[in-house]
Each structure stands twice: as structure tokens, then as C-alpha cells.
Write a protein that holds these residues in place. Structure first.
Motif, PDB file in Angstrom:
ATOM      1  N   HIS A   1     -29.056  -5.116 -16.783  1.00 50.38           N
ATOM      2  CA  HIS A   1     -28.066  -4.050 -16.613  1.00 50.38           C
ATOM      3  C   HIS A   1     -28.784  -2.746 -16.316  1.00 50.38           C
TER       4      HIS A   1
ATOM      5  N   HIS B   1     -43.988  -1.247 -31.111  1.00 50.73           N
ATOM      6  CA  HIS B   1     -45.116  -1.141 -30.183  1.00 50.73           C
ATOM      7  C   HIS B   1     -46.223  -0.221 -30.681  1.00 50.73           C
TER       8      HIS B   1
ATOM      9  N   LEU C   1     -29.989   5.874 -21.517  1.00 48.03           N
ATOM     10  CA  LEU C   1     -29.041   6.282 -20.495  1.00 48.03           C
ATOM     11  C   LEU C   1     -27.619   6.166 -21.014  1.00 48.03           C
TER      12      LEU C   1
ATOM     13  N   ASP D   1     -35.788   2.894 -28.782  1.00 51.40           N
ATOM     14  CA  ASP D   1     -35.326   2.022 -29.865  1.00 51.40           C
ATOM     15  C   ASP D   1     -36.411   1.079 -30.374  1.00 51.40           C
TER      16      ASP D   1
ATOM     17  N   TYR E   1     -33.533   0.450 -15.615  1.00 52.15           N
ATOM     18  CA  TYR E   1     -34.189   1.761 -15.689  1.00 52.15           C
ATOM     19  C   TYR E   1     -35.670   1.603 -16.051  1.00 52.15           C
ATOM     20  N   THR E   2     -35.938   0.849 -17.111  1.00 50.66           N
ATOM     21  CA  THR E   2     -37.337   0.662 -17.536  1.00 50.66           C
ATOM     22  C   THR E   2     -38.129  -0.072 -16.459  1.00 50.66           C
TER      23      THR E   2
ATOM     24  N   PRO F   1     -40.733  -3.800 -21.588  1.00 49.82           N
ATOM     25  CA  PRO F   1     -40.416  -4.723 -22.682  1.00 49.82           C
ATOM     26  C   PRO F   1     -39.991  -6.048 -22.043  1.00 49.82           C
TER      27      PRO F   1
ATOM     28  N   HIS G   1     -39.189   6.002 -23.384  1.00 51.70           N
ATOM     29  CA  HIS G   1     -38.231   6.793 -22.613  1.00 51.70           C
ATOM     30  C   HIS G   1     -36.907   6.867 -23.369  1.00 51.70           C
TER      31      HIS G   1
ATOM     32  N   VAL H   1     -41.383   1.551 -22.997  1.00 48.49           N
ATOM     33  CA  VAL H   1     -40.381   0.979 -23.904  1.00 48.49           C
ATOM     34  C   VAL H   1     -39.241   1.980 -24.046  1.00 48.49           C
ATOM     35  N   GLY H   2     -38.083   1.480 -24.471  1.00 50.92           N
ATOM     36  CA  GLY H   2     -37.020   2.402 -24.843  1.00 50.92           C
ATOM     37  C   GLY H   2     -37.349   2.941 -26.230  1.00 50.92           C
TER      38      GLY H   2
ATOM     39  N   ASP I   1     -37.707 -12.327 -23.390  1.00 46.47           N
ATOM     40  CA  ASP I   1     -38.002 -12.564 -24.805  1.00 46.47           C
ATOM     41  C   ASP I   1     -36.948 -13.579 -25.262  1.00 46.47           C
TER      42      ASP I   1
ATOM     43  N   MET J   1     -23.757   3.126 -23.369  1.00 45.70           N
ATOM     44  CA  MET J   1     -23.662   1.853 -22.650  1.00 45.70           C
ATOM     45  C   MET J   1     -23.300   0.714 -23.573  1.00 45.70           C
TER      46      MET J   1
ATOM     47  N   ALA K   1     -43.178 -11.947 -29.459  1.00 43.43           N
ATOM     48  CA  ALA K   1     -42.857 -11.169 -28.249  1.00 43.43           C
ATOM     49  C   ALA K   1     -43.946 -10.161 -27.886  1.00 43.43           C
TER      50      ALA K   1
HETATM   51  N1  MSP Z   1     -36.883  -8.101 -26.581  1.00 41.02           N
HETATM   52  C1  MSP Z   1     -37.062  -6.785 -27.053  1.00 41.02           C
HETATM   53  C2  MSP Z   1     -38.335  -6.186 -26.508  1.00 41.02           C
HETATM   54  C3  MSP Z   1     -39.560  -6.954 -26.816  1.00 41.02           C
HETATM   55  S1  MSP Z   1     -40.950  -6.246 -26.081  1.00 41.02           S
HETATM   56  C4  MSP Z   1     -42.213  -7.042 -26.749  1.00 41.02           C
HETATM   57  C5  MSP Z   1     -35.871  -5.933 -26.660  1.00 41.02           C
HETATM   58  N2  MSP Z   1     -35.177  -6.377 -25.608  1.00 41.02           N
HETATM   59  S2  MSP Z   1     -33.838  -5.719 -25.000  1.00 41.02           S
HETATM   60  O1  MSP Z   1     -33.315  -6.630 -24.035  1.00 41.02           O
HETATM   61  O2  MSP Z   1     -32.968  -5.322 -26.047  1.00 41.02           O
HETATM   62  O3  MSP Z   1     -34.315  -4.549 -24.148  1.00 41.02           O
HETATM   63  C6  MSP Z   1     -34.558  -3.371 -24.703  1.00 41.02           C
HETATM   64  C7  MSP Z   1     -35.016  -2.399 -23.667  1.00 41.02           C
HETATM   65  O4  MSP Z   1     -34.072  -2.242 -22.600  1.00 41.02           O
HETATM   66  C8  MSP Z   1     -35.076  -1.037 -24.269  1.00 41.02           C
HETATM   67  O5  MSP Z   1     -36.188  -0.774 -25.013  1.00 41.02           O
HETATM   68  C9  MSP Z   1     -35.044  -0.235 -23.034  1.00 41.02           C
HETATM   69  O6  MSP Z   1     -36.286  -0.370 -22.448  1.00 41.02           O
HETATM   70  C10 MSP Z   1     -34.007  -0.929 -22.193  1.00 41.02           C
HETATM   71  N3  MSP Z   1     -32.658  -0.412 -22.422  1.00 41.02           N
HETATM   72  C11 MSP Z   1     -31.567  -1.095 -22.897  1.00 41.02           C
HETATM   73  N4  MSP Z   1     -30.496  -0.261 -22.884  1.00 41.02           N
HETATM   74  C12 MSP Z   1     -30.848   0.943 -22.437  1.00 41.02           C
HETATM   75  C13 MSP Z   1     -30.194   2.146 -22.128  1.00 41.02           C
HETATM   76  N5  MSP Z   1     -28.897   2.335 -22.318  1.00 41.02           N
HETATM   77  N6  MSP Z   1     -30.933   3.140 -21.588  1.00 41.02           N
HETATM   78  C14 MSP Z   1     -32.262   2.996 -21.307  1.00 41.02           C
HETATM   79  N7  MSP Z   1     -32.901   1.890 -21.580  1.00 41.02           N
HETATM   80  C15 MSP Z   1     -32.259   0.881 -22.230  1.00 41.02           C
HETATM   81  O7  MSP Z   1     -35.646  -4.930 -27.290  1.00 41.02           O
END
Ligand code: MSP
Length: 682
Positions: free
Chosen positions: A19, A263, A291, A258, A24-25, A10, A288, A255-256, A50, A298, A230
Motif C-alpha cells: 500500500h 532496529h 503518511l 513504529d 513510501y519506504t 523493512p 521516516h 524503517v518507519g 516477513d 491510513m 526478521a
Molecule cells: N515486518 C515488520 C518489519 C520487519 S523488518 C525486519 C513490519 N512490517 S509492516 O508490513 O508492518 O511494515 C511496516 C513498515 O511499512 C513501516 O515501518 C513503514 O516502513 C511502512 N509503513 C506502513 N504504513 C505506513 C504509513 N502510513 N506511512 C509510512 N510508512 C508506513 O513492521
């Protein structure tokens, strides 16, 4: 021609610094990309930031900054972080870049030309944290509270352009049906399918009440909805500065969980509307899990406390101090802390499931799986020779090791191909275990005294085996792989398209090639250093947000009649376990896809069980006295998926355990009526 592989992460919001969650991703994407590079595939990894939308505009305002200035600063922090975690993306896209803006406006025009964008009025609820539109039933009542952000969604009423999402429901369902692995893990496909089946509403794709976004072509008082802007990054990044569109469609968007819906529903619908055919839609969206850190959700405080880069650096320092001669001795040895963090993230949390990361676990794995199993294997071999010895005739022990290698190499490749790094590592560690067993049985220290030719065979076999292991671990631990190769007298891996270097069997070494003994890669850490690490990265006291989240995710066991409060006496005299320990079990619904008896082992059945990982896992179960194989096929059982692989000998390696109960002396599997393979059991 080399085949291609394209993986994306993402693009991360810049209201937060990098963080452990975002790391992780990104690490997972880097691992998959490195694997494909070793396979000789022309491979590409994309990540980025983004930067538009109300959330970012407000984050910048809160800092008293113009959004562009804020964006430059945080995007630079993201860009600088990934190499520090061993990640080598081929491109880093910022949605504020002109190349992106131009291409997104073009996508908008294409969709508009198809008649799929129309002007209307939006009235409803919007969570700025999620940047998503919600209905009352999606939110917690009373108060329309977002379940993720614990804040009320805002009411929005404004002129808006809409995308005709409702038109694409059937096409999406057809695509899911024809491409059952489009959404992984499989259990998540049900979630997406039911969402689409319930009926899709047209989607508001522009806003007029703020300006920080990409202007809508021909109507610049509107900026595009941030997710429209995005999602397009995966494509726009391939168009400029040079043309990389040959990589499209993406093999996997990681992607997470969430952000799966965006997607797996909106993105393919946008693409279909823009005239992309089914063959040009992304091949897979892999969601995935999330965490926790030392069992804690977190929260923002925790995210900012635990920097994966700092954990890696601190571990490298502790390892350097443990080298004979102290920290100075490490001057020539590149630090491996980063690789250890990468390894633990990929190994400890079954990819696709939620899981926990903690320093305790990292130290335990550092000591056992990395130090005792892998590092020790190297240290057990190198003292015997300065160069590759002559290899004599191979005996049954060598054949056994080769069989283990063949099997591990195939299983690890299948797992990496299915985007399952955890299972790939499990498979690789079976051959590391087999090689250690080989040392025990072949006893080079005996051969050294009695039979120098035999010693040569043993040492050469192990040197070649370690070479193969260095290739297989390289996607996850590139630095460790280089250091191993250096000590083994091998040049660094140099992946090139068309050259598949994955070792089905170890590559032969020429006798006389020089070895280069070096410092231990995973020196045993001093107890005080371990204590320092544990203290330094201890999670802060759980904050309100974290405590609120715990029961939500973890209420089930008590509802199941589990022991619940620790004060209650546990049944059968077993001592109570902390809930966090229970939560570490990866229990899932599995469907038995095949079952057969194991020759000469009356108790055992050899099962294949679909646990939602893409490929069925092998489980060797001691239930042959209670079940005929055919009785089990099709049964929905409960599988403990994160036990270390267990070797029953003769290549029978079990990758999990079925839960059973002893009912009046007969073993019965615990079954459930209907749930998709991979459904977590809580
Ligand atoms: N900007 C959007 C994504 C747009 S993609 C076209 C977004 N960004 S985000 O900064 O919130 O990042 C989200 C992603 O970070 C999650 O989908 C995941 O991949 C990762 N994670 C954020 N916190 C996480 C955890 N605690 N554990 C695992 N992954 C996590 O959403």
C-alpha cells in the motif's frame, strides 16, 4: 575501487497487500540506491517479506489457507508491485526461504554459544499486531489496549528462550555516543537512548504455542520470535545464493518510526552478541515519518482503497489523453505517472517527518513544479534548435547559472548523502528555477532576431544545463530523466561502479549533436480529467479508527491556545484555516549553529540551523536589525521547514523561516528551553 552502498527496507508483513505506506519506504530506498549508482558506487537494495509469526498464521487461518500457501500468494504480490513503482531491488528475501532459515539458525547457534540465550518462562502481555511484548505502562489502561492497534494485548504464559539483552545496554549506549548519526533523524536518537538508559530487560525470543516460524536449533517445539528471525534478513540475504557479504554493514536501514526500537536496540545487540564488532554494526537506522492520506490516518480501509500503482496508472492515462492528438499520441511516449507519484512522495513529505499525501497536492505539483518549472524549461529551449548549437563567449548570466548549478549540485549531493531526498529535490528545484530565470533574462527570442551567435550560446547553455538536471532528477524520476535525455539527444544513463556521473557542472555538448523533440513530458491535464482523478481517489468517509487517531496526533494546537474549533472567530481578522492545512506545516525545533551578516544587505543574517536532518540547513533571515549574529548562536528556535526555498539573489537561498514575534517594534525569535534539534512542533 568503487565504494559501496547498501540500503534496506523493512521486510513487510504479509497480512496486508502493498500500500501507499509500504510503497513510501520502498521508493525512498530505491531513490537512495539509484543516487549512489549514479555516483559510481557499487550499490545494493534489499526488500522482502516477513512471513512468520502468530499474526501471519492467523491471517492465513482467517482465509482458510495453510500459511505457506497464503505466504506464496502475498509475497508474489509484493514482488510484482515494486517494479510497477519504478523500484529495482537487487534482491527480494522471503523469510520462509531455506537460505534464510539456515542462516538464522546459524546466528542463533552463535549467540547461544556466547551464553546469551537461556531457557526460562515468559509471563506477560503481547500485541500480535505489533508482534511485540509490552508491559502495562506501555499500553492504554484500562484494558491493556495497544495504542497502535486499538486492541487489548494478549496474556502469554509459556516456556521461552530468552536473549540476554540486559547485558548490552552499556555497549549500545557507547555505540550511540560514538556514532551520533546512527539513528536519524537526530531527535529519534534521544528516544532510543532514553529507552536503553531506563534499563533493558532480557527478551523472550521463542514461542511454543504455535508452529509457524523457524524451529529453534536443538529444541524444535520452540519457534523463534518473529523479530529475531526478521531482523536477521538484512544479513542472511547477503549470504546466498551468491556471496554478497562485502556489502555488510548496511549503510542505512530505512524503517518507519513504529519499528525503530527493534532496529536500533535489538538488532545491534543481536549482532554484538554474535561477535560482530562496532565497525560491523549497521551504520544508520533512518526512521521516516508516517503518511496520512488527504489528512486521514491510513486505516486498513483507506490503505486498500488507495493503491499507489493505480494512482500512477490513472495519472499516466490522464497525461496521455492531454497530449496533442489525444491518447493515441502517447503510444510512443512511456508514461510518467509512476515518476510523478515517486516525486510527490519524496517532495511533499519531508523525509523523517510525518506528512500528508493527497491527489490535490499531486495535481498541484504536477502542474507547477513538474509542468511549469521542469517541463516548460525543456519546451522553452527545444523549439530553438534541431541540434546543439555552437557556444560563444559566456557572459555574466551564464556565470550566474553555472554558480547556481554548482551550488545546487553540492547541496543535493549533501542531502542525498544524508538520506534526505526531500532536501535534495528542494536544491535541484533551485537550479531549475535559476534556469527558467536565465531564459527570461537571456531572452533567446530577442537574440534569435538580433544575434544568432548569442542565441547559440543561450541554447547550448540550456541544453547542457538540462542534461545536468536530467542526471540529478534521475534517482527520483528515472523515466522522466530518460525521456528528457532522449529529447536532448543524450543516451540513457548507464551507471557503472567507479564512474561518478553526478554533475558538479553541466557536461559540455559537441556542436552538431542532434536533438529529438518529443511529446511534452507533463502535458497540462484537462480539467475534467483532474476532476475525475480527484473523485476516483477521494478518501472514503473517515472510519472510527481514523477519527480516533486524529485527536491523539493533533491535540496540541488547541492545547496551545490555538483557534481550535473553526467556528470560533480567528484573531486579527485572519480567516480560519482547516486544521489539515495547519498540520501540513513542518515546524521543528532548530539550534542555530552559526550566524553571520550578509554583505551589502543590512537586514539579513545568514544562519545555519540544525533541524535534525543530519546537516544544518541554511536560513536567510531578516532579523539583522534586532540581533547581533553572536546572540543567535546556540539559540533553540522554531523553524518552518517546508516552505519552498527562497532565493535572495547572489546564491543566497533560504531553506526555511524562523518564527518570530514583533515585540514593540523589535523582532524577537520564538525560542524554547530544551528540545533536541528536529523535535516536531505540533
Ligand atoms: N515486518 C515488520 C518489519 C520487519 S523488518 C525486519 C513490519 N512490517 S509492516 O508490513 O508492518 O511494515 C511496516 C513498515 O511499512 C513501516 O515501518 C513503514 O516502513 C511502512 N509503513 C506502513 N504504513 C505506513 C504509513 N502510513 N506511512 C509510512 N510508512 C508506513 O513492521
Amino acid at each position: 575501487m568503487a565504494s559501496r552502498f547498501y540500503v534496506t527496507t523493512p521486510i513487510y508483513y504479509i497480512n496486508d497487500v502493498p500500500h501507499l505506506g509500504t510503497a513510501y519506504t520502498t521508493i525512498a530506498a530505491d531513490v537512495l540506491c539509484r543516487y549512489h549508482r549514479v555516483r559510481g558506487h557499487e550499490s545494493r537494495m534489499l526488500t522482502g517479506t516477513d512471513e512468520h509469526g502468530l499474526k501471519i498464521q492467523r491471517a492465513a487461518e482467517a482465509r482458510g489457507m495453510a500459511p505457506g500457501v497464503h505466504a506464496d500468494e502475498i509475497a508474489a504480490a509484493f514482488r510484482a508491485t515494486w517494479p510497477k513503482l519504478g523500484c529495482a531491488p537487487d534482491d527480494f528475501i522471503r523469510t520462509s526461504e531455506p537460505r534464510h532459515k539456515k542462516a538464522v539458525q546459524e546466528l542463533w547457534r552463535r549467540i547461544q554459544a556466547r551464553g546469551d540465550i537461556y531457557l526460562g518462562h515468559y509471563e506477560g502481555l503481547y500485541c500480535v499486531g505489533c508482534e511485540a511484548y509490552y508491559t502495562e505502562k506501555d499500553l492504554k489502561q484500562p484494558g491493556n489496549v495497544c495504542p497502535l492497534h486499538h486492541r487489548p494485548a494478549e496474556s502469554v504464559k509459556e516456556e521461552s528462550y530468552f536473549f540476554r539483552l540486559s547485558k548490552y545496554g552499556d555497549a549500545l549506549l557507547d555505540y550511540y555516543r560514538r556514532n551520533p548519526t546512527f539513528v536519524q533523524p537526530a531527535s529519534r536518537l534521544n528516544e532510543v537512548t532514553s529507552f536503553v538508559r531506563e534499563g533493558l530487560q532480557d527478551l523472550s525470543v521463542s514461542r511454543t504455542t504455535f508452529q509457524w516460524g523457524i524451529p529453534v536449533p536443538g529444541d524444535p517445539k520452540h519457534v523463534m520470535y518473529v523479530w529475531f528471525d526478521a531482523l536477521a534478513n538484512y544479513l542472511t540475504a547477503l549470504q546466498e545464493p551468491e556471496d554478497n557479504t562485502r556489502f555488510w554493514p548496511a549503510d542505512v536501514h530505512l524503517v518507519g518510526k513504529d519499528i525503530l526500537r527493534f532496529h536500533a536496540v535489538y538488532w545491534p545487540a543481536f549482532l554484538l552478541s554474535a561477535g560482530y564488532g562496532e565497525a560491523e554494526l549497521p551504520r544508520q537506522v533512518f526512521a521516516h515519518g508516517f503518511l496520512t492520506y488527504s489528512g486521514q490516518k491510513m486505516s486498513k480501509t483507506l490503505r486498500n482503497t488507495i493503491s499507489p500503482v493505480e494512482v500512477a496508472e490513472a495519472l499516466s492515462e490522464a497525461a496521455a489523453a492531454a497530449l496533442p492528438g489525444g491518447a493515441g499520441a502517447a503510444a510512443g511516449a512511456p508514461p510518467v505517472g509512476v515518476d510523478v507519484v515517486r516525486y510527490c512522495l519524496m517532495r511533499a513529505i519531508s523525509f523523517g517527518q510525518d506528512g500528508d499525501f493527497s491527489i490535490q497536492d499531486l495535481l498541484a505539483r504536477y502542474g507547477s513544479e513538474l509542468g511549469n518549472a521542469l517541463g516548460n524549461l525543456l519546451n522553452r529551449v527545444l523549439p530553438f534548435a534541431d541540434e546543439v548549437p555552437e557556444k560563444g563567449e559566456l557572459g555574466p548570466l551564464e556565470e550566474e547559472l553555472l554558480a547556481a548549478q554548482r551550488q545546487a549540485s553540492a547541496a543535493a549531493a549533501t542531502a542525498f548523502d544524508a538520506h534526505q531526498p526531500t532536501r535534495a529535490l528542494d536544491a535541484i528545484w533551485t537550479v531549475i528555477a535559476a534556469a527558467n530565470l536565465y531564459v527570461d533574462k537571456a531572452a533567446p527570442w530577442v537574440a534569435k532576431k538580433t544575434d544568432p551567435r548569442r542565441l547559440g550560446t543561450i541554447v547550448a547553455t540550456l541544453i547542457e544545463q538540462l542534461g545536468a538536471i536530467s542526471v540529478m532528477i534521475s534517482p527520483v524520476m528515472p523515466e522522466v530523466a530518460s525521456r528528457m535525455r532522449d529529447q536532448l539527444g543524450l543516451s540513457p544513463l548507464a551507471p557503472e561502479p567507479g564512474n561518478d556521473q553526478w554533475p558538479v557542472l553541466p557536461a559540455a555538448r559537441a556542436p552538431g549533436e542532434k536533438l529529438r523533440k518529443g511529446a511534452p513530458i507533463f502535458p497540462r491535464l484537462e480539467k475534467e480529467k483532474e476532476a475525475e482523478l480527484l473523485a476516483r481517489f477521494a478518501p472514503p468517509p473517515a472510519d472510527a479508527e481514523a477519527t480516533k487517531a486524529a485527536p491523539e496526533a493533533k491535540a496540541a494546537p488547541e492545547a496551545n491556545g490555538g483557534a481550535g474549533a473553526a467556528a470560533q472567530p480567528a484573531r486579527q481578522g485572519k480567516s480560519p484555516v482547516p486544521f489539515d492545512d495547519f498540520a501540513r506545516l513542518d515546524l521543528r525545533i532548530g539550534v542555530v549553529t552559526s550566524a553571520e551578516r550578509v554583505k551589502k544587505k543590512d537586514r539579513l543574517l545568514d544562519l545555519r540551523v540544525d533541524t535534525g536532518d543530519g546537516a544544518p540547513r541554511r536560513i536567510i533571515s531578516g532579523i539583522a536589525a534586532s540581533y547581533a549574529p553572536e546572540e543567535l548562536v546556540g539559540k533553540r528556535v522554531i523553524v518552518l521547514c517546508n516552505l519552498p526555498p527562497r532565493d535572495f539573489g547572489k546564491g543566497l537561498v533560504s531553506e526555511g523561516m524562523l518564527l518570530t514575534a514583533d515585540v514593540e517594534g523589535r523582532v524577537r525569535t520564538i525560542t524554547v528551553e530544551d528540545a533536541a534539534p528536529g523535535t516536531p512542533v505540533l
